[in-house]
Design an enzyme around this catalytic site. Structure first.
Site, mmCIF file in Angstrom:
data_model
loop_
_atom_site.group_PDB
_atom_site.id
_atom_site.type_symbol
_atom_site.label_atom_id
_atom_site.label_comp_id
_atom_site.label_asym_id
_atom_site.label_seq_id
_atom_site.Cartn_x
_atom_site.Cartn_y
_atom_site.Cartn_z
ATOM 1 N N ALA A 182 101.411 -18.761 -24.358
ATOM 2 C CA ALA A 182 101.720 -19.645 -25.490
ATOM 3 C C ALA A 182 100.470 -20.320 -26.043
ATOM 4 C CB ALA A 182 102.730 -20.706 -25.068
ATOM 5 N N HIS A 183 99.574 -20.767 -25.158
ATOM 6 C CA HIS A 183 98.501 -21.643 -25.647
ATOM 7 C C HIS A 183 97.469 -20.888 -26.489
ATOM 8 C CE1 HIS A 183 94.832 -20.848 -23.234
ATOM 9 N NE2 HIS A 183 95.675 -20.349 -22.374
ATOM 10 N N CYS A 304 75.234 -18.931 -16.441
ATOM 11 C CA CYS A 304 75.377 -20.296 -15.934
ATOM 12 C C CYS A 304 76.658 -20.931 -16.442
ATOM 13 C CB CYS A 304 74.212 -21.163 -16.371
ATOM 14 S SG CYS A 304 72.640 -20.387 -16.066
#
Lengths: 365, 365
Positions: A182-183, A304
């Site tokens: 959904a997000h 990193c």
């Protein structure tokens, strides 16, 4: 979502429950139907999960566990799958499964002959994504699903980044399992779904209650299911065309206006919301920080930055070296972006890259 | 929760990310600290999950999978655990583990001598709840945890219904794993937590990204984590005393004013929010429907009502027969109840039970 947080907040119950629970259950089932219909699926074929990570874990482990004693212990994925698929495959290896990690070409496409050759009588599952999370490459799911159908192997596709952005229809494509989130389409976090074609044999990942057709235990997250359905409903073809226009503007301008830029992935067969470019001789982290100071949220496949402390496996998967991964920047567009944002982002990038190259030891040739 | 839905909606990122992600991450960590402090735990010992079902699955499967090659394949639970523990134990049996299901006495207490005797050199985990989901019985967690510590066996406790309602302190009690839920204390659905004591060996249930100290993959559900922390913060000792007063009023009035009523579970060692009574010669489903018509949401351990189509395993676990399970009614009190609700509920129950007994074939003696 608000009415299901504050008014109809009951746990979903079956027909003999109290009425607030029945109203809540109806909202859940309406949401399920609405999302399933987007795939042309029956609503009994769609279960809610806590997100795409759980959906992919359920698909891979659920099929593997069902078949391990019966058919075999071999699974096929590509080298550029997202972590939920890739690391679940690695977890299956630790449990005695063998996994083939298919190579992809320079644009990120899975070699279809390679797929055919990888499938053996021991193969229980193929998991290949629809659209890539970093470089946006869209696989030929029609050809992939036809190969799996012919070889009688279950096919899972991770559609976390493509669901509603690209066509996906289970009546037309013989895909057995589909991961959705959904997000990624402006819906709430903490909810996803898994399409499970009728009669696909699968073992529960999450044991407990009998929710979700006895395929996923846990009290139903109704406010989020309602939010997910609304998010699906709000995506339109017009919006997808707008995203694509912004994507194309960024790629076009970056390639034509900034020197030493490489597009990662295919331009033609690409998620509409995604642009991923390597700006050579600069560090992705530095770009991210400078862009942030100017109000742009972009990300990088640099080492990193990622919590795995390794440079992007996707950029390396398409044959890129560490330098190419370090300088890669991903732009993702959403509903609230305008075409002017694409222009402004490239203008900012142009200045930032020029300045960083002035001070970069890598650029001093 | 609203600011994290609408303003600081970014995915949590590490220190080199864009600033909105860093703000989101800070909110996540503040929530984690706040919840952990309620247990007197370090925040690095608490991971967020999608709910108590996932927490219990992670605890049981995570420990079992870690130890299966090393120490042994034996797990101990009680017969009245909630489904996430009970059905995960059954799933482990299907994978070759052996499980001891401890008997409980007539009030639901685990026999401590039985526990001592059940633990063998093969035992990798004991899972015993703090407070029971149906009959509210509160186990002697101090004695249980001391037995497990002495026998050097990992102890998991399901505190879904007791967290914040009863004291639980990991400095005082040698419990290794604790399951918690938000929605049971007026927090949002779809979020829970698992306390994992430092150095407890556990295998991930959910593979993928490196979130939650690399113990639980998946994009963090920050709005819900913030809501969970707020829910924990809002529970007060005064509230728990109020719940207990309502509970005691319902039990006291039911036993003194309605004939043929049995209290299920202990009165003294009982969750403050729970009353569970059997009204003999009536059906729990009928009571539920009549109470609903009068605006009360109660539940029953009766057969048809539960989705398992079996009468409550908890009532049967304490020696009750099907008739006792069928007539059982559970009252759960919350923040928004007043003492007058307890009186009104018993008044309604009294009328409903009298009427149902008039027409009940069971009551015609």
């Amino acid at each position: 979502m608000k009415p299901y947080f504050f008014d109809t907040y009951a746990v979903a119950t079956s027909e003999f429950g109290y009425s607030m629970g029945i109203d809540a259950k109806e909202a859940l089932e309406r949401s399920r139907e609405s999302i399933a219909s987007k795939l042309d699926a029956n609503s009994e074929e769609l279960i809610f999960t806590s997100g795409s990570t759980e959906s992919s874990n359920t698909a891979l482990k659920g099929v593997a566990m069902t078949f391990k004693e019966k058919k075999g212990k071999h699974v096929v994925v590509s080298k550029i799958e997202d972590f939920p698929v890739l690391n679940t495959a690695k977890a299956l290896e630790r449990q005695g499964f063998s996994v083939t990690y298919l190579d992809v070409d320079a644009e990120g496409f899975v070699d279809l002959e390679g797929l055919k050759n990888a499938i053996t009588k021991e193969t229980v599952l193929v998991s290949l994504q629809q659209g890539n999370q970093e470089i946006g490459t869209v696989q030929d799911l029609k050809a992939i699903s036809e190969i799996c159908e012919e070889k009688e192997v279950i096919l899972h596709t991770d559609a976390t980044h493509s669901f509603t952005r690209l066509p996906l229809n289970v009546e037309e494509l013989p895909v057995d399992l589909i991961t959705m989130s959904a997000h990624t389409i402006h819906g709430p976090r903490g909810i996803g779904a898994l399409y499970i074609r009728k009669d696909t044999p699968i073992t529960k990942l999450m044991d407990g209650g009998f929710q979700e057709f006895n395929l996923r235990a846990g009290v139903e997250n109704i406010p989020s299911a309602v939010g997910f359905a609304k998010a699906v409903e709000l995506v339109t073809e017009e919006e997808n065309r707008r995203l694509k226009a912004m994507r194309d503007r960024v790629i076009d301008k970056a390639l034509s206006e900034i020197p030493d830029v490489t597009l990662n992935g295919s331009w033609e067969k690409r998620l509409p919301q995604n642009a991923n470019l390597t700006f050579h001789y600069v560090e992705g982290e530095s770009v991210t920080l400078h862009m942030d100071m100017r109000g742009f949220a972009v990300s990088t496949g640099s080492a990193c930055f990622s919590r795995s402390l390794e440079a992007s496996h996707v950029i390396r998967g398409i044959g890129g070296d560490h330098e190419r991964a370090h300088g890669s920047v991903r732009f993702t567009f959403g509903r609230y972006n305008q075409i002017g944002d694409a222009d402004a982002a490239i203008e900012a990038m142009s200045e930032i890259v020029a300045r960083l190259r002035e001070i970069s030891p890598l650029a001093r040739k």
